[in-house]
Design an enzyme around this catalytic site. Structure first.
Site, PDB file in Angstrom:
ATOM      1  CD  GLU A 164      -1.640  -2.437   1.416  1.00  0.00           C
ATOM      2  OE1 GLU A 164      -2.398  -3.374   1.093  1.00  0.00           O
ATOM      3  OE2 GLU A 164      -0.533  -2.618   1.968  1.00  0.00           O
TER       4      GLU A 164
ATOM      5  CG  HIS B 101     -10.957  -8.002   5.700  1.00  0.00           C
ATOM      6  ND1 HIS B 101     -10.250  -8.826   6.542  1.00  0.00           N
ATOM      7  CD2 HIS B 101     -10.282  -7.989   4.521  1.00  0.00           C
ATOM      8  CE1 HIS B 101      -9.203  -9.308   5.905  1.00  0.00           C
ATOM      9  NE2 HIS B 101      -9.194  -8.819   4.674  1.00  0.00           N
TER      10      HIS B 101
END
Length: 363
Positions: free
Chosen positions: A96, A166
């Site tokens: 990321e 998540h």
């Protein structure tokens, strides 16, 4: 039905589920697309349509991220590589920080960089790049350079089974960073218009997409190119007794809570506002509403402590102190890691919002 009410996204009156609803929408009328052709889309398809339009209208636009070339884990970029090729739609390594750094570099060289972080939970390794590079690029160079062509998309918020890694809603972390814009859509029509505005805005913008809405929020979406305004809240339901504010998937819990309150307390009228953009946010619309109603309830999924609701509550208290009739209510996620089996207890559901509205009214 719960005592005569149809609850949940599928039954929401906030969604433009018919062509006539699109035709009658004041905001779309103002943009000139209310009478255009529409197509039934869920939020995932609307996001795909927005990126497709952006790439067709701007040959510097590129889409990249983990697995985006085959469509992404949620299929939001499906088909783009077939239409625009692997030089403009491509996969990245699982880094990321690297995705953000690469996107900033591309944006600073004049490209329109549309990057995807596969889950908002995993955006934190990129925080330094976003907060210290993208957000400050224009300021530190005296406007000689900028990363304004950068847009980062990230699926966020709870989905019912995501657990610790998540399900998180990190918008407040980025809402603290001057130089960024942070957008959270509630539906397909909103997602398309807000994403196109984010992509074309001259500032680096983060779009957190509530992933639970990818398939559940279905609307008739104008097929034309249109841009919804950033930093402009939308009054979804006018009211006179209490102002209820939220954004993203939380809007449907707020809608249901208001329906229950107005059913159980005849004569009460609640005003519902979707912020849409949390940085820079539209304080003026909320302040005007609270000056009218004298009461405010704010809700979001992120934890209550240091959550965005605290900023909005402080701003409203500062500007509306003499008009407030009761303490501002915050209905938020619990200040614990997002649980799996206990998610129903964590979530700021319609019942918790219902109780907060009643407390505000009874004070």
């Amino acid at each position: 039905p719960v005592r005569g009410l149809e609850l949940g996204v599928a039954h929401s009156k906030l969604l433009l589920q018919t062509v006539s609803a699109v035709r009658g929408n004041a905001e779309l009328q103002k943009l000139g697309v209310a009478n255009s052709d529409t197509r039934k889309m869920n939020m995932c398809q609307a996001i795909n349509d927005a990126m497709r339009i952006a790439m067709a209208s701007d040959n510097t636009a590129v889409v990249f991220g983990e697995d985006v070339a085959f469509g992404g884990v949620f299929r939001c970029s499906v088909g783009l590589v077939d239409d625009y090729g692997r030089e403009r739609v491509f996969n990245t390594p699982l880094t990321e920080q690297g995705i953000a750094g690469f996107a900033i570099g591309m944006a600073s060289m004049g490209h329109t960089a549309i990057a995807e972080v596969q889950f908002a939970d995993y955006i934190l390794p990129a925080f330094d790049q976003i907060a210290n590079e993208a957000a400050k690029f224009r300021y530190r160079s005296g406007n000689e350079f900028n990363a304004g062509g950068l847009t980062i998309r990230a699926p966020s918020a709870a989905v019912g089974h995501g657990g610790l890694y998540h399900s998180q809603s990190p918008e407040a972390l980025f809402a603290h960073i001057p130089g960024l814009k942070v957008v959270i859509p509630r539906s397909a029509v909103q997602a398309k218009g807000l994403l196109l505005s984010a992509i074309r805005d001259p500032n680096p913008t983060l779009v957190f997409e509530p992933k639970v809405l990818y398939r559940s929020a279905v609307e008739q979406v104008p097929v034309d190119d249109y841009m919804l305004p950033l930093s402009q809240a939308e009054i979804l339901k006018p009211g006179s007794d209490v102002t209820v504010v939220g954004y993203g998937s939380q809007m449907y819990a707020l809608e249901n809570a208001i329906q229950m309150v107005e059913r159980d307390i005849p004569g009460v009228s609640c005003e519902l506002i979707d912020l849409r953009t949390v940085l820079p946010y539209d304080a003026e619309t909320v302040v005007q509403s609270v000056n009218k109603t004298g009461r405010l309830v704010i809700a979001h999924e992120a934890p209550r402590v240091q959550g965005f609701a605290a900023e909005l509550a402080a701003e409203v208290q500062d500007q509306c102190f003499l008009r407030l009739e009761s303490p501002i209510q915050r209905v938020c996620g619990l200040s614990v890691p997002h649980p799996l089996v206990y998610e129903r207890f964590y979530m700021p559901c319609a019942v918790r919002v219902y109780e907060a509205i009643k407390r505000s009214l009874a004070y």
